[in-house]
Design a protein around this motif. Structure first.
Motif, PDB file in Angstrom:
ATOM      1  N   LEU A 935      45.062 -24.630  13.391  1.00 50.73           N
ATOM      2  CA  LEU A 935      44.135 -24.925  12.294  1.00 50.73           C
ATOM      3  C   LEU A 935      43.431 -26.260  12.547  1.00 50.73           C
ATOM      4  O   LEU A 935      42.202 -26.368  12.430  1.00 50.73           O
ATOM      5  N   ILE A 936      44.206 -27.284  12.897  1.00 53.22           N
ATOM      6  CA  ILE A 936      43.647 -28.618  13.101  1.00 53.22           C
ATOM      7  C   ILE A 936      42.715 -28.637  14.308  1.00 53.22           C
ATOM      8  O   ILE A 936      41.648 -29.253  14.291  1.00 53.22           O
ATOM      9  N   ALA A 937      43.125 -27.948  15.376  1.00 50.38           N
ATOM     10  CA  ALA A 937      42.344 -27.983  16.615  1.00 50.38           C
ATOM     11  C   ALA A 937      41.011 -27.255  16.479  1.00 50.38           C
ATOM     12  O   ALA A 937      39.992 -27.706  17.002  1.00 50.38           O
ATOM     13  N   ASN A 938      41.008 -26.134  15.755  1.00 48.31           N
ATOM     14  CA  ASN A 938      39.820 -25.274  15.752  1.00 48.31           C
ATOM     15  C   ASN A 938      39.042 -25.245  14.442  1.00 48.31           C
ATOM     16  O   ASN A 938      37.919 -24.742  14.406  1.00 48.31           O
ATOM     17  N   TYR A 939      39.629 -25.761  13.375  1.00 50.22           N
ATOM     18  CA  TYR A 939      38.951 -25.670  12.077  1.00 50.22           C
ATOM     19  C   TYR A 939      39.004 -26.999  11.322  1.00 50.22           C
ATOM     20  O   TYR A 939      39.164 -27.036  10.107  1.00 50.22           O
ATOM     21  N   SER A 940      38.869 -28.089  12.075  1.00 50.48           N
ATOM     22  CA  SER A 940      38.969 -29.410  11.449  1.00 50.48           C
ATOM     23  C   SER A 940      37.806 -29.695  10.508  1.00 50.48           C
ATOM     24  O   SER A 940      37.880 -30.610   9.689  1.00 50.48           O
ATOM     25  N   ALA A 941      36.722 -28.924  10.611  1.00 49.31           N
ATOM     26  CA  ALA A 941      35.589 -29.133   9.706  1.00 49.31           C
ATOM     27  C   ALA A 941      35.979 -28.823   8.255  1.00 49.31           C
ATOM     28  O   ALA A 941      35.350 -29.320   7.316  1.00 49.31           O
ATOM     29  N   TYR A 942      37.027 -28.029   8.081  1.00 52.43           N
ATOM     30  CA  TYR A 942      37.464 -27.646   6.734  1.00 52.43           C
ATOM     31  C   TYR A 942      38.663 -28.521   6.380  1.00 52.43           C
ATOM     32  O   TYR A 942      39.821 -28.105   6.453  1.00 52.43           O
ATOM     33  N   LYS A 943      38.330 -29.767   6.054  1.00 53.21           N
ATOM     34  CA  LYS A 943      39.317 -30.840   5.943  1.00 53.21           C
ATOM     35  C   LYS A 943      40.401 -30.559   4.908  1.00 53.21           C
ATOM     36  O   LYS A 943      41.575 -30.883   5.126  1.00 53.21           O
ATOM     37  N   TYR A 944      40.034 -29.954   3.772  1.00 56.18           N
ATOM     38  CA  TYR A 944      41.019 -29.763   2.701  1.00 56.18           C
ATOM     39  C   TYR A 944      42.218 -28.967   3.203  1.00 56.18           C
ATOM     40  O   TYR A 944      43.370 -29.352   2.970  1.00 56.18           O
ATOM     41  N   TRP A 945      41.946 -27.871   3.903  1.00 57.63           N
ATOM     42  CA  TRP A 945      43.058 -27.014   4.358  1.00 57.63           C
ATOM     43  C   TRP A 945      43.855 -27.690   5.462  1.00 57.63           C
ATOM     44  O   TRP A 945      45.071 -27.525   5.554  1.00 57.63           O
ATOM     45  N   GLY A 946      43.163 -28.482   6.287  1.00 55.72           N
ATOM     46  CA  GLY A 946      43.880 -29.215   7.324  1.00 55.72           C
ATOM     47  C   GLY A 946      44.830 -30.236   6.727  1.00 55.72           C
ATOM     48  O   GLY A 946      45.989 -30.341   7.128  1.00 55.72           O
ATOM     49  N   VAL A 947      44.340 -30.981   5.749  1.00 56.19           N
ATOM     50  CA  VAL A 947      45.177 -32.015   5.106  1.00 56.19           C
ATOM     51  C   VAL A 947      46.334 -31.363   4.364  1.00 56.19           C
ATOM     52  O   VAL A 947      47.483 -31.822   4.434  1.00 56.19           O
ATOM     53  N   LYS A 948      46.041 -30.295   3.658  1.00 56.98           N
ATOM     54  CA  LYS A 948      47.084 -29.596   2.891  1.00 56.98           C
ATOM     55  C   LYS A 948      48.172 -29.057   3.826  1.00 56.98           C
ATOM     56  O   LYS A 948      49.363 -29.110   3.520  1.00 56.98           O
ATOM     57  N   SER A 949      47.742 -28.571   4.985  1.00 59.48           N
ATOM     58  CA  SER A 949      48.716 -28.022   5.942  1.00 59.48           C
ATOM     59  C   SER A 949      49.594 -29.132   6.517  1.00 59.48           C
ATOM     60  O   SER A 949      50.734 -28.889   6.911  1.00 59.48           O
ATOM     61  N   TYR A 950      49.062 -30.372   6.554  1.00 58.49           N
ATOM     62  CA  TYR A 950      49.858 -31.453   7.112  1.00 58.49           C
ATOM     63  C   TYR A 950      51.051 -31.815   6.248  1.00 58.49           C
ATOM     64  O   TYR A 950      52.055 -32.327   6.756  1.00 58.49           O
ATOM     65  N   VAL A 951      50.969 -31.576   4.962  1.00 59.26           N
ATOM     66  CA  VAL A 951      52.150 -31.786   4.117  1.00 59.26           C
ATOM     67  C   VAL A 951      53.246 -30.802   4.526  1.00 59.26           C
ATOM     68  O   VAL A 951      54.424 -31.158   4.608  1.00 59.26           O
ATOM     69  N   ILE A 952      52.845 -29.564   4.806  1.00 59.44           N
ATOM     70  CA  ILE A 952      53.818 -28.571   5.287  1.00 59.44           C
ATOM     71  C   ILE A 952      54.380 -29.013   6.628  1.00 59.44           C
ATOM     72  O   ILE A 952      55.584 -28.907   6.885  1.00 59.44           O
ATOM     73  N   MET A 953      53.509 -29.541   7.494  1.00 59.51           N
ATOM     74  CA  MET A 953      53.982 -29.991   8.799  1.00 59.51           C
ATOM     75  C   MET A 953      55.005 -31.120   8.645  1.00 59.51           C
ATOM     76  O   MET A 953      56.002 -31.172   9.377  1.00 59.51           O
ATOM     77  N   GLY A 954      54.761 -32.010   7.685  1.00 58.79           N
ATOM     78  CA  GLY A 954      55.732 -33.076   7.425  1.00 58.79           C
ATOM     79  C   GLY A 954      57.091 -32.500   7.043  1.00 58.79           C
ATOM     80  O   GLY A 954      58.135 -32.940   7.526  1.00 58.79           O
ATOM     81  N   LYS A 955      57.069 -31.496   6.172  1.00 55.43           N
ATOM     82  CA  LYS A 955      58.323 -30.842   5.775  1.00 55.43           C
ATOM     83  C   LYS A 955      58.976 -30.168   6.980  1.00 55.43           C
ATOM     84  O   LYS A 955      60.198 -30.212   7.146  1.00 55.43           O
TER      85      LYS A 955
END
Length: 1009
Positions: A935-955
């Protein structure tokens, strides 16, 4: 090491000299109190302090003021209070001193109280009493005792320098010498005066009382003096005989000695044996063990120690993060390495490490994507900070590529325009094309058009052809069919590729001509598309339907039937429509039997068809044509009974009335005409019904009855009929000319003002609304559309429902739109309007939080519109999102998984987020992280979903026991994305949980309230 309290070399005197009694008795004046005093004193010597105190208190009350007896009783009362740990004991001593300032017992009182507290291991409390003692009044031996005990009190209260001064005079004393030497050496050790400490402690190193402690101190002194070889030798020997409680600290010294000598493999065992302070390690402890494992290429285990280092910035942590990044790189974990290099690059303790970390951070941002900064910004910032870097050219070349890699095409265009050059000019046209595709996929067709035009300037043949094709596609989506047809035709001449990307060109060209009503060209294009081979089944079937429609429009009914039959035989999505059109085609060929057969199949074979009422109406009309009135009545009755909201009801009632009239069944005919007027007042069919009823009344010579009936109808005015008709004819002519919208509206409104309930008022209101709508005066059109709809089902109600609901939807007024859409779904004849109603009902209910209804309509859309890709995607999206809102994760996962296969743009980012979310829920943490990385590598233009996914990555990382990655990610979410308050709040909660847990085993983590 804990301070050892040495008890074996001095005796604490807890009782007072009995000779005091004789001295006291000599000063007692009150003879009667002497006996009581002696009794109390005996109790005191026998440690019966409570009983003695009561007597001493009574003596004080009875004794003469300023008498020796009173003073002595006060003194022993205070001593009893001390012995009994009474809260007012201190005050009693103070009171005694204040009341007897010249008493020779004052100094002894202070000294005895201090000794009592000291004996009870309250050295710090004893100290304040020792400090009150007048040293000069003490004997030499008592002075030594005072200095020793004060020294100890100062030591335990961390007044090391003062304590040192007390012990120094005693180090050669026979009684206090060894203890004083030990404490003096210990204080020197604590004050880091290692030379004095070592020489002092060595003198008593063989003393059994201190041997274990002194051995450790001497070992630690050797370590701090850099005598690492000696530490290893001595420490390993000490470990053979050490107590369990000392093993941890000695092992730590041996391990660190090996570490400092770069004998990393030998250090591992000893560093692991360290238990920490109070069961907790520091960041330095974690770093050392992580580093020795790193040097052994045991990167996996090294990470488990490096990643414990959180919540601290210093040289140790900068080194740790740099080596942690290297460990990740060696394990091909680029995203994790990226984060660690970033942290190391933000610290300035080692500038060489900082620059190298920054370079690696920039390169990895390009390779793996960066959720916290635009990759291009990272690269440009590196060049700004390190303009003389040997990697300058390499990083410069990556900047444009980074924009494209991250799909930030607008950013690339802005950069290329600022950095004009021949090479950049070539790239500009190519990137423009990609930006156009991006906007097209987001349904921003008007915005995308100019980028495709720019893309056509590309000298790259492939880009040029694609831009030409997608320009035509965009014009088609904008409903500019004439321009689209021209561009498609041009594209066909220049396209040299048979790529699947262009496979729909004849299909879309056919549709363009179809929309332009150029049916012969539409036929040619659809036939060409079908001749080129099979595409998608649903697309092919739709092409056959439109081919049939084109033949039908050109009155080539035989070929139309053949095209429609292909769809019917294959049970396509529009098979009911095709069957209906077959019937109508037979009708125009005067093949009534075949027409009835085809239309009957629509009624009987397609349960969910919206064309059943249409078919029944046509069946009835056809039976009338072949003189089978009974069958005609049956068809009309079936229509009236089974389709109460059909738009054909008024016409069916009028037709059925005429049929009864032709069969001389006037009463039944009149009932049908009156029912038409009752249910559909002020409509053309109602007016026709009135005229037909008039004929029956005249035939039966009941004109008065007719007049009486008509007077009850507010839309019929017999005397004004001619003027009504003439006025309307003028207005209607202007409407159909369509030359002057203002003039048309003015004339129609003039008619309505004069004949508000006139014969043509319904039609006039519809015309006004239609002109206003086309002129984009949407608010003004609302009132007229409402009048049309209030009249019930009519020839105009379907279009009015579609247009008025569209107006409300544009305003996001779902509350007013939803009832209209529900009615449109029931009454619509046109398939497009039914689809419009259902698709917007699902969206409207979702927006108004009617998730159950949204899912219901979405499933209906899926069941009917199998060939409409965009509608299918919308429906699946609504189901997935509604399921999330209702915590139905099973359904949500099913539909998000289906969407992910073909999704693009922001929807693709959303599906990837939920894929990672579901993987996290299933405890598939590594799989979840891989999806987030995509998601981060290919769809970074859609920042909201990237940031939201990073909370999951932290978990995920914390569940994988990587505290550093977890805290790094969550801290950066909080730091960099304050605009997403919901995400920041969730990240803060998770970060707090992690730090609370880690603080239980890491002394370097400081809990913040």
């Amino acid at each position: 090491m804990k301070l050892r309290f040495v008890k074996s070399h001095f005796l604490i005197v807890c009782c007072f000299l009995t000779v005091f009694t004789a001295f006291s008795q000599q000063s007692i004046v009150d003879v009667n109190g002497t006996k009581d005093f002696n009794n109390a004193f005996a109790l005191y010597n026998n440690k019966a302090y409570a009983a003695a105190q009561k007597i001493f208190e009574k003596i004080q009350e009875k004794a003469q003021k300023s008498s020796s007896l009173k003073a002595d009783a006060s003194y022993y009362d205070a001593m009893c209070a001390v012995k009994l740990n009474q809260t007012n004991a201190d005050q009693k001593v103070i009171d005694f001193v204040e009341e007897n300032p010249t008493s020779n017992k004052k100094n002894k009182a202070y000294f005895n109280v201090a000794n009592y507290y000291f004996a009870n291991k309250k050295a710090s409390y004893a100290l304040k009493w020792y400090q009150k003692v007048n040293v000069d009044l003490l004997s030499k031996e008592d002075q030594k005792e005072l200095n020793f005990k004060m020294g100890y009190g100062l030591l335990v209260t961390d007044n090391l320098t003062l304590a040192k001064g007390k012990f120094l005079p005693l180090i050669n004393d026979a009684k206090y010498g060894n203890d004083s030497r030990y404490y003096f050496g210990f204080i020197a050790y604590k004050l880091e005066d290692y030379g004095v400490a070592e020489s002092t402690l060595k003198e008593i190193a063989d003393n059994k009382s201190y041997k274990a402690e002194i051995s450790y101190y001497l070992l630690d002194i050797s370590f701090k003096s850099g005598k690492f070889e000696r530490c290893i030798t001595v420490g390993k020997e000490l470990l053979k005989t050490s107590k369990r409680k000392d093993i941890s600290e000695i092992s730590k010294i041996v391990g660190e000695s090996y570490f400092n000598l770069k004998r990393y493999e030998e250090a591992i065992t000893y560093l692991k044996a360290y238990a920490g302070q109070g069961g907790k390690w520091t960041n330095t402890d974690y770093y050392q063990l992580g580093y020795v494992l790193y040097k052994q290429n045991d990167f996996e285990n090294a990470i488990t120690y490096f990643n414990k280092i959180i919540d601290e910035k210093n040289a140790v942590s900068q080194n740790a993060y740099y080596h942690l990044a290297e460990c990740y790189l060696n394990l091909d974990k680029k995203t994790e390495a990226l984060n660690a290099f970033k942290t190391a690059s933000e610290m300035t303790f080692n500038l060489e490490i900082q620059e190298d970390a920054a370079l690696n951070y920039a390169k990895l941002s390009y390779e793996a994507g960066n959720p916290f900064q635009n990759v291009s910004d990272v690269l440009q910032n590196y060049l700004k900070k390190y303009p003389n870097s040997s990697a300058y050219k390499e990083i410069n070349e990556l900047i444009v590529s980074s924009f494209i890699h991250q799909q930030d095409y607008q950013g690339a265009l802005d950069y290329l325009k600022k950095k004009s050059s021949l090479d950049n000019g070539t790239l500009l046209t190519e990137v423009s094309f990609y930006r156009g595709i991006q906007l097209f996929n987001d349904s921003k067709y008007q915005e995308s058009l100019s980028y495709f035009v720019k893309g056509k300037e590309s000298k790259d043949a492939e880009i040029n052809q694609k831009a030409l094709y997608w320009e035509a596609e965009t014009l088609f989506r904008l409903e500019k069919y004439e321009e689209a047809a021209t561009k498609y035709t041009s594209a066909k001449r220049f396209l040299k590729s048979n790529k699947e990307e262009f496979s729909l060109i004849d299909y879309n060209l056919g549709y363009s001509y179809f929309k332009l009503k150029d049916y012969n060209k539409a036929i040619s294009s659809f036939k060409q598309f079908l001749a080129d081979g099979q595409y998608d089944k649903s697309i092919n079937e739709d092409a056959y339907v439109r081919l049939g429609d084109s033949y039908f429009a050109t009155r080539n009914y035989a070929d139309a039937i053949n095209a429609y039959q292909f769809v019917v035989k294959n049970s396509g999505a529009d098979a009911d429509y095709a069957a209906y059109q077959i019937g109508m085609s037979h009708g125009f060929r005067d093949e009534s039997v075949e027409k009835i057969k085809a239309l009957t199949s629509v009624v009987n074979d397609y349960k969910s068809s919206s064309l059943k009422d249409d078919a029944l109406f046509q069946i009835a009309n056809t039976y009338i044509k072949i003189k089978n009135n009974e069958k005609a009545h049956q068809a009309y009755d079936r229509l009236l009974d089974n389709h109460p909201k059909s738009s054909f009801l008024s016409k069916a009632l009028v037709r059925q009335g005429l049929l009864y009239y032709s069969d001389n069944q006037n009463k039944k005919a009149l009932d049908k005409f009156k029912l038409t007027v009752q249910k559909f007042p002020n409509t053309p069919d109602a007016i026709q019904a009135v005229n037909n009823a008039k004929n029956i009344y005249l035939d039966e010579d009941k004109l008065d009855d007719y007049v009486a009936w008509v007077k009850k109808l507010d839309f019929i005015n017999v005397s004004d009929d001619d003027l009504d008709n003439s006025t309307f004819v003028i207005a209607e002519r202007k409407y159909f000319e369509g030359k002057n919208n203002y003039g048309t509206i003015f004339t129609l409104n003039k008619y309505l003002e004069k004949f508000p309930r006139g014969t043509h008022s319904l039609k006039a209101n519809y015309y006004v609304a239609d002109v206003l709508f086309k002129d984009k005066q949407f608010d003004a059109a609302i009132a007229n559309y409402k009048i049309v709809l209030k009249a019930g089902t009519s020839a105009y109600s379907e279009d009015a429902l579609a247009k008025l609901s569209q107006i409300y939807l544009e305003k996001e007024n779902f509350n007013d739109a939803l009832p209209l859409l529900e009615r449109l779904e029931q009454e619509a004849y046109a398939t497009e309007n039914i689809q419009f109603a259902q698709s917007n009902l699902m969206k409207g209910y979702y927006e108004t939080k009617g998730y159950k209804e949204a899912i219901s309509y979405a499933k209906k859309v899926l069941s009917i519109n199998k060939d409409k890709n965009s509608l299918i995607e919308d429906a699946k999206t609504i189901i997935a999102r509604s399921a999330i809102k209702t915590d139905d994760f099973v359904t949500a996962q099913e539909y998000y998984t289906a969407l992910e296969k073909n999704a693009t743009g922001e929807l693709k980012a959303e599906t990837l987020y939920y894929n990672s979310f579901f993987k996290n829920q299933q405890q598939k943490f590594e799989a979840s992280n891989k999806i987030i990385q995509e998601l981060i590598a290919n769809y970074s233009a859609y920042k909201y979903w990237g940031v939201k996914s990073y909370v999951i990555m932290g978990k995920n990382y914390y569940s994988l026991k990587d505290a550093y990655q977890a805290t790094f990610i969550l801290e950066n979410v909080i730091k960099n994305f304050s605009q997403y308050k919901d995400i920041v709040k969730e990240a803060q909660i998770e970060l707090t949980k992690i730090k609370e847990t880690e603080a239980k085993t890491n002394n370097s983590i400081i809990q913040k309230n």
